[in-house]
Design a protein around this motif. Structure first.
Motif, PDB file in Angstrom:
ATOM      1  N   ASP A 180      17.442  27.146 -28.695  1.00 32.94           N
ATOM      2  CA  ASP A 180      16.765  25.915 -28.661  1.00 32.94           C
ATOM      3  C   ASP A 180      16.837  25.107 -27.464  1.00 32.94           C
ATOM      4  N   ASP A 181      15.925  24.347 -27.230  1.00 36.60           N
ATOM      5  CA  ASP A 181      15.869  23.349 -26.005  1.00 36.60           C
ATOM      6  C   ASP A 181      15.541  24.075 -24.699  1.00 36.60           C
ATOM      7  N   ASP A 203      11.533  22.860 -25.029  1.00 33.27           N
ATOM      8  CA  ASP A 203      12.059  21.603 -25.023  1.00 33.27           C
ATOM      9  C   ASP A 203      10.806  20.570 -25.022  1.00 33.27           C
ATOM     10  N   GLU A 237       8.378  22.179 -29.150  1.00 30.26           N
ATOM     11  CA  GLU A 237       9.019  20.838 -29.717  1.00 30.26           C
ATOM     12  C   GLU A 237       8.258  19.677 -29.316  1.00 30.26           C
TER      13      GLU A 237
HETATM   14 CA    CA Z   1      15.482  21.279 -29.471  1.00 28.27          CA
END
Ligand code: CA
Ligand code: C2E
Ligand code: CA
Ligand code: CA
Length: 280
Positions: A180-181, A203, A237
């Motif tokens: 993630d990110d 991200d 995202e």
């Molecule tokens: Ca994220």
């Protein structure tokens, strides 16, 4: 001067006290909120950028507080981590996701996949219950690959041995893994390769400023090329405009998530959204 200094101090002091009090209240409410089932999962579509199809989504936690309304996870997750309430919350997220997944697989797409966010605290607490996840999936008649665990780069920097072992066990069971990110922390390419992750999530901060011929676009392109070489699929995202979608598609990004496609929705609304797509 002395007088005003003192007032200043008291104002400051008062504010701190208020903040601490608000945190304490929230913490006290959290336990009660879990018991009272005030927490709920919302689902945000993850769209295949090429085909436009949705057979993935991310589960995002919401707290419907009786007096404060819906509280953002950005506010309560850090508190839940400090207090270890993240462990019962994490168990709720997992079991709730399995229920929704069963419906999605029966009604929308037999291969529907849900991502859940897993906190580093859950990996370092022995009583978090994550070791039982593969068995719970089996009991629910779902293949392990139906669930993707989203972990942040923080977990990858010198993880404790226990964390590493438990992460490996989840991956070995066949559950999938997303970073993630990506780009906001310090994880190295070596970790990427070592962890055997399936997805990399770029991200939102990189997506925000991409436009033709700029550095963020070049950066996204480099990340995507590298991820593909390691065998990872890439999810961007925070896509909010058709321009961002087109640029990301153009540099080979596999999936997108963002308000352009859908906001996080309660289960019933999400079901309506993805059921419509399968009939058209
Ligand atoms: Ca994220
Ligand atoms: P995240 O995992 O990076 O989740 C994506 C966040 O971006 C979500 O915020 C989502 O609503 C938001 N988002 C998605 N598309 C857009 C867009 O186009 N524009 C904008 N402005 N925002 C967009 P949310 O739901 O408030 O969650 C915040 C963070 O809280 C998550 O960031 C995640 O780190 C954490 N979180 C949420 N649910 C859970 C959970 O069940 N467990 C744990 N441990 N953390 C969670
Ligand atoms: Ca996430
Ligand atoms: Ca895998």
């Amino acid at each position: 001067a002395k007088q005003s200094g003192r007032n200043c101090f008291e104002f400051f002091n008062h504010n701190l006290r208020e903040q601490a009090q608000a945190r304490m209240d929230l913490l006290k409410n959290m336990r009660y909120g879990i018991e009272q089932k005030q927490f709920d999962l919302y689902y945000q579509a993850i769209v295949n950028l090429d085909s436009g199809h949705i057979h993935k989504a991310e589960a995002l936690l919401r707290w419907r507080h009786p007096t404060r309304g819906v509280i953002s996870p950005a506010e309560f997750i850090p508190l839940a981590e400090e207090s270890r309430y993240i462990n019962p919350l994490g168990q709720f997220v997992f079991t709730r996701a399995l229920q929704t997944l069963t419906v999605l697989r029966a009604q929308v797409d037999a291969n529907f996949q849900l991502s859940i966010n897993v906190s580093p605290v859950q990996f370092s607490c022995l009583d978090s219950g994550i070791d039982q996840w593969p068995a719970l999936l089996k009991a629910a008649n779902l293949p392990p690959s139906a669930i993707v665990s989203e972990i942040t780069e923080g977990l990858m920097i010198a993880p404790e041995q226990l964390t590493q072992q438990r992460l490996k066990a989840l991956v070995k069971s066949g559950m999938e893994l997303a970073l993630d990110d990506f780009g906001t922390g310090y994880s190295s390419l070596a970790y990427l390769q070592q962890m055997d992750a399936d997805y990399l999530k770029i991200d939102k901060c990189f997506v925000d400023n991409i436009q033709a011929d700029n550095q963020d676009l070049a950066l996204c392109k480099a990340i995507i090329t590298m991820a593909h070489q390691f065998g990872l699929k890439v999810i961007a995202e925070g896509i909010e405009t058709p321009e961002q979608q087109q640029l990301l598609l153009g540099i080979g990004c596999d999936y997108g998530q963002g308000y352009l496609f859908a906001k996080p929705l309660p289960e019933q609304e999400f079901l309506a959204l993805v059921s419509n797509q399968s009939t058209t």
